[in-house]
Write an enzyme that holds these catalytic residues in place. Sequence first.
Site, PDB file in Angstrom:
ATOM      1  N   CYS A 138       0.819  -1.302  -0.011  1.00  0.00           N
ATOM      2  CA  CYS A 138       0.109   0.080   0.099  1.00  0.00           C
ATOM      3  C   CYS A 138       0.833   1.289   0.131  1.00  0.00           C
ATOM      4  CB  CYS A 138      -0.970  -0.127   1.164  1.00  0.00           C
ATOM      5  SG  CYS A 138      -1.707   1.624   1.699  1.00  0.00           S
ATOM      6  N   CYS A 167       0.190   3.869   2.907  1.00  0.00           N
ATOM      7  CA  CYS A 167       0.678   3.603   4.055  1.00  0.00           C
ATOM      8  C   CYS A 167       1.940   3.827   4.259  1.00  0.00           C
ATOM      9  CB  CYS A 167       0.412   1.798   4.146  1.00  0.00           C
ATOM     10  SG  CYS A 167      -1.267   1.323   3.844  1.00  0.00           S
TER      11      CYS A 167
END
Length: 272
Positions: free
Chosen positions: A34, A37
């Site tokens: 991600c 993230c």
Amino acid sequence: METSIEVSSSNFAADVIAKSEDKLVVVDFFATWCGPCQILKPILASLSREYDFILATIDIDKNPDLASQFAVTGVPDIRICDRGQMHSGFVGVLPEPQLRELLAQYNLKSDLELGIEEAKSAIAAGNAKAAKQIFDRLFSQFPNSPLVTIQAARFLIHLNKLDKAQELLDSVGFENQDHFNKAQSFKALIGFKQVLDKPENTKLGQKYARACQLALRENYEDSLKLLLEVVEADRKYNDDGARKAMTSIFAILGTQHPLTKKYQPELMMTLY
């Protein structure tokens, strides 16, 4: 001190629920694939040092049971565990100012922000020596903080040490867009100071110089009022300097500040 722990089903109860009875726990559900993230992770780590909360990271691919238990459908998904209770946070990436607002809802105090307020008080009292000592301490405690860098540059501008202030502001990178934009706005204050050194011998020029002087003293309301008058009188004054000065002040104050909300629409109406 930063406290960051990797959490799984085996230690969730002990390292999240139980520890939240003594200290706030920010739970970061993330995935290695991600992109957002990876953007959020260092920001949370930095804030954990500053606010002294526990940062608990949970890889959803390694811990699908926890992701299912807390209905995690997108990452990053941030939850707040306070006194044994899990609370919703947000999904995605928030700008740092909004992260600070979220933490403030749980009555967390930032050592960095408290130090900056202490320095500001010393500056307001005219105690430059005390202010310098506070900034030296903050640089030692938070060596990579753009907040400290920007506020220290602001202090140097007050002392008329413009070259040193410029050097500090140039060191603020664009990794964090909010801090980068703030640094660019404070660079504009250096431009304001340069205007004061060579004000034009006209009523409009004197008004512009006066507005710049007020901005340097952080009397932004009176400064914006005068700058708007300059824009209304001559949109092309000083290579559109009055308009640029106003937008710089808006950036310093932030979009939600009452003065920004008041004068930004008035500027737009004047221009268009």
